[in-house]
Design a protein around this motif. Sequence first.
Motif, PDB file in Angstrom:
ATOM      1  N   GLY A  96     -53.641 -31.028-127.065  1.00 57.40           N
ATOM      2  CA  GLY A  96     -53.048 -29.761-127.396  1.00 57.40           C
ATOM      3  C   GLY A  96     -54.064 -28.908-128.096  1.00 57.40           C
ATOM      4  N   GLU A  97     -53.758 -27.867-128.886  1.00 57.92           N
ATOM      5  CA  GLU A  97     -54.873 -26.827-129.594  1.00 57.92           C
ATOM      6  C   GLU A  97     -55.415 -27.736-130.860  1.00 57.92           C
ATOM      7  OE1 GLU A  97     -52.796 -23.626-130.753  1.00 57.92           O
ATOM      8  OE2 GLU A  97     -52.773 -22.740-128.824  1.00 57.92           O
ATOM      9  N   THR A  98     -55.124 -28.865-131.166  1.00 58.93           N
ATOM     10  CA  THR A  98     -55.626 -29.479-132.313  1.00 58.93           C
ATOM     11  C   THR A  98     -56.429 -30.648-131.833  1.00 58.93           C
ATOM     12  OG1 THR A  98     -53.733 -30.950-132.292  1.00 58.93           O
ATOM     13  CG2 THR A  98     -53.525 -29.144-133.875  1.00 58.93           C
ATOM     14  N   ALA A  99     -56.473 -30.692-130.606  1.00 58.91           N
ATOM     15  CA  ALA A  99     -57.611 -31.686-129.999  1.00 58.91           C
ATOM     16  C   ALA A  99     -58.701 -31.682-130.638  1.00 58.91           C
ATOM     17  CB  ALA A  99     -57.613 -31.760-128.700  1.00 58.91           C
ATOM     18  N   ARG A 100     -59.606 -32.866-130.933  1.00 58.59           N
ATOM     19  CA  ARG A 100     -60.958 -32.724-131.633  1.00 58.59           C
ATOM     20  C   ARG A 100     -62.021 -32.685-130.500  1.00 58.59           C
ATOM     21  NH1 ARG A 100     -65.040 -36.363-132.090  1.00 58.59           N
ATOM     22  NH2 ARG A 100     -63.884 -37.704-130.944  1.00 58.59           N
ATOM     23  N   PRO A 101     -62.983 -31.825-130.453  1.00 58.54           N
ATOM     24  CA  PRO A 101     -63.868 -31.580-129.197  1.00 58.54           C
ATOM     25  C   PRO A 101     -64.460 -32.731-129.239  1.00 58.54           C
ATOM     26  CG  PRO A 101     -63.806 -29.483-130.783  1.00 58.54           C
ATOM     27  CD  PRO A 101     -62.957 -30.614-131.539  1.00 58.54           C
ATOM     28  N   CYS A 102     -64.795 -33.390-127.778  1.00 54.64           N
ATOM     29  CA  CYS A 102     -65.661 -34.624-127.757  1.00 54.64           C
ATOM     30  C   CYS A 102     -65.885 -34.543-126.189  1.00 54.64           C
ATOM     31  CB  CYS A 102     -65.027 -35.842-128.254  1.00 54.64           C
ATOM     32  SG  CYS A 102     -63.504 -36.265-127.284  1.00 54.64           S
ATOM     33  N   ALA A 103     -67.062 -35.231-126.006  1.00 55.35           N
ATOM     34  CA  ALA A 103     -67.477 -35.631-124.537  1.00 55.35           C
ATOM     35  C   ALA A 103     -66.692 -36.909-123.886  1.00 55.35           C
ATOM     36  CB  ALA A 103     -68.879 -35.658-124.433  1.00 55.35           C
ATOM     37  N   LEU A 104     -66.474 -36.899-122.850  1.00 57.98           N
ATOM     38  CA  LEU A 104     -65.877 -38.205-122.244  1.00 57.98           C
ATOM     39  C   LEU A 104     -66.765 -38.448-121.177  1.00 57.98           C
ATOM     40  CD1 LEU A 104     -62.124 -37.215-121.851  1.00 57.98           C
ATOM     41  CD2 LEU A 104     -63.310 -38.820-123.465  1.00 57.98           C
ATOM     42  N   ARG A 105     -66.817 -39.903-120.800  1.00 58.94           N
ATOM     43  CA  ARG A 105     -67.792 -40.230-119.459  1.00 58.94           C
ATOM     44  C   ARG A 105     -66.970 -40.942-118.371  1.00 58.94           C
ATOM     45  NH1 ARG A 105     -70.196 -45.168-118.654  1.00 58.94           N
ATOM     46  NH2 ARG A 105     -69.934 -45.722-120.794  1.00 58.94           N
ATOM     47  N   LEU A 106     -66.864 -40.434-117.255  1.00 56.35           N
ATOM     48  CA  LEU A 106     -66.289 -40.988-116.058  1.00 56.35           C
ATOM     49  C   LEU A 106     -66.760 -42.237-115.636  1.00 56.35           C
ATOM     50  CD1 LEU A 106     -63.972 -40.353-113.936  1.00 56.35           C
ATOM     51  CD2 LEU A 106     -65.737 -39.673-112.648  1.00 56.35           C
ATOM     52  N   VAL A 107     -65.953 -43.354-115.866  1.00 51.85           N
ATOM     53  CA  VAL A 107     -66.337 -44.841-115.226  1.00 51.85           C
ATOM     54  C   VAL A 107     -65.825 -45.135-114.033  1.00 51.85           C
ATOM     55  CG1 VAL A 107     -67.037 -45.402-117.422  1.00 51.85           C
ATOM     56  CG2 VAL A 107     -64.684 -45.919-116.633  1.00 51.85           C
ATOM     57  N   ARG A 108     -64.551 -44.637-113.533  1.00 47.54           N
ATOM     58  CA  ARG A 108     -64.042 -44.940-112.321  1.00 47.54           C
ATOM     59  C   ARG A 108     -63.255 -43.636-111.719  1.00 47.54           C
ATOM     60  NH1 ARG A 108     -62.778 -49.535-114.898  1.00 47.54           N
ATOM     61  NH2 ARG A 108     -60.941 -48.837-115.608  1.00 47.54           N
ATOM     62  N   SER A 109     -63.005 -43.535-110.487  1.00 48.13           N
ATOM     63  CA  SER A 109     -61.988 -42.662-110.013  1.00 48.13           C
ATOM     64  C   SER A 109     -61.979 -42.764-108.335  1.00 48.13           C
ATOM     65  CB  SER A 109     -62.846 -41.459-110.011  1.00 48.13           C
ATOM     66  OG  SER A 109     -61.974 -40.259-109.760  1.00 48.13           O
ATOM     67  N   GLN A 110     -60.640 -42.540-108.074  1.00 49.59           N
ATOM     68  CA  GLN A 110     -60.222 -42.687-106.810  1.00 49.59           C
ATOM     69  C   GLN A 110     -58.949 -41.721-106.596  1.00 49.59           C
ATOM     70  OE1 GLN A 110     -58.288 -46.874-107.211  1.00 49.59           O
ATOM     71  NE2 GLN A 110     -57.547 -46.086-105.282  1.00 49.59           N
ATOM     72  N   VAL A 111     -58.799 -41.040-105.255  1.00 49.08           N
ATOM     73  CA  VAL A 111     -57.716 -40.291-104.882  1.00 49.08           C
ATOM     74  C   VAL A 111     -56.819 -40.914-103.903  1.00 49.08           C
ATOM     75  CG1 VAL A 111     -57.235 -38.188-103.854  1.00 49.08           C
ATOM     76  CG2 VAL A 111     -59.693 -38.701-104.861  1.00 49.08           C
ATOM     77  N   SER A 112     -55.480 -40.798-104.427  1.00 46.26           N
ATOM     78  CA  SER A 112     -54.529 -41.214-103.451  1.00 46.26           C
ATOM     79  C   SER A 112     -54.197 -40.688-102.198  1.00 46.26           C
ATOM     80  CB  SER A 112     -53.258 -41.254-104.183  1.00 46.26           C
ATOM     81  OG  SER A 112     -52.852 -39.927-104.171  1.00 46.26           O
ATOM     82  N   THR A 113     -53.649 -40.832-101.307  1.00 43.74           N
ATOM     83  CA  THR A 113     -53.252 -40.194-100.055  1.00 43.74           C
ATOM     84  C   THR A 113     -52.635 -38.949-100.121  1.00 43.74           C
ATOM     85  OG1 THR A 113     -51.236 -41.299 -99.506  1.00 43.74           O
ATOM     86  CG2 THR A 113     -53.279 -42.359 -98.538  1.00 43.74           C
ATOM     87  N   THR A 114     -51.861 -38.720-101.272  1.00 41.53           N
ATOM     88  CA  THR A 114     -51.073 -37.577-101.672  1.00 41.53           C
ATOM     89  C   THR A 114     -51.953 -36.599-102.631  1.00 41.53           C
ATOM     90  OG1 THR A 114     -50.015 -38.472-103.578  1.00 41.53           O
ATOM     91  CG2 THR A 114     -49.005 -38.492-101.512  1.00 41.53           C
ATOM     92  N   GLY A 115     -53.168 -36.794-102.985  1.00 37.66           N
ATOM     93  CA  GLY A 115     -54.147 -35.914-103.519  1.00 37.66           C
ATOM     94  C   GLY A 115     -54.050 -36.208-105.153  1.00 37.66           C
ATOM     95  N   VAL A 116     -53.494 -37.424-105.571  1.00 36.97           N
ATOM     96  CA  VAL A 116     -53.562 -37.504-106.752  1.00 36.97           C
ATOM     97  C   VAL A 116     -54.877 -38.345-107.443  1.00 36.97           C
ATOM     98  CG1 VAL A 116     -52.410 -39.092-108.695  1.00 36.97           C
ATOM     99  CG2 VAL A 116     -51.086 -37.951-107.112  1.00 36.97           C
ATOM    100  N   VAL A 117     -55.686 -37.663-108.181  1.00 35.69           N
ATOM    101  CA  VAL A 117     -57.026 -38.109-108.630  1.00 35.69           C
ATOM    102  C   VAL A 117     -56.728 -39.322-109.889  1.00 35.69           C
ATOM    103  CG1 VAL A 117     -59.147 -37.595-109.585  1.00 35.69           C
ATOM    104  CG2 VAL A 117     -57.928 -35.859-108.151  1.00 35.69           C
TER     105      VAL A 117
END
Length: 222
Positions: A165-186
């Motif tokens: 939301g609008e109150t979220a604290r600004p920060c960086a994130l690091r991607l460690v894993r990712s895959q995509v389903s047959t229906t396009g869900v990341v």
Amino acid sequence: MRRLIVSAFASLDGIMQAPGGPEEDPTGGFTLGGWMFNYWDEAMDLSTSGFDGKDRELLLGRRTYEIFEAHWPYQPDEDPMARRLNAAKKYVASRTLTRLHWNNSTLLHGDVASAIIALKAQPGPDLQVIGSGNLIQTLQAASLIDEYNLWTFPVVLGRGKRLFGETARPCALRLVRSQVSTTGVVMSTYVPGGDIRAGSFASAEPSEKELARRKKMANERR
């Protein structure tokens, strides 16, 4: 210290409200509940991303707790997800509940962030947040989340409760894993990456037109 892991379903524009069905959470007049149903793929592994609470203790907000309490205890024992969620130890953050009826559930008292810091310091399995959008806002602002399992569905909802939301604290994130389903869900896993490090592609010597544009935009409200 044990980790605190968040797992959430979200639309492309960051909405996480009522992914499972129209009656799940219609608060605020939300009418698009059930938006993830037609993108489900049986090969999606809920357990790997922590959505079934396997080998973890659950940390839930009040609304998600009430949704789960009204559903999972009434599912057949043959359902492995029901067995895991029903057996798991559960901590519930709520200012309004006074009693919890789902087995193995404990109500957190006082300041939520302080209570969770104490929980993280105790020995035991990792803590798992499922859903619980309002609680996530509190945890993120207090820098208490150690891992995000975010499943992003290819839909734009335009309204509803947001993961950040609008109150979220600004920060960086690091991607460690990712895959995509047959229906396009990341299906992605992120860990905290520290503060945001800003840079610029702008010219070192901006034109007078550019300086005028910056001044104009600095005075605009939207």
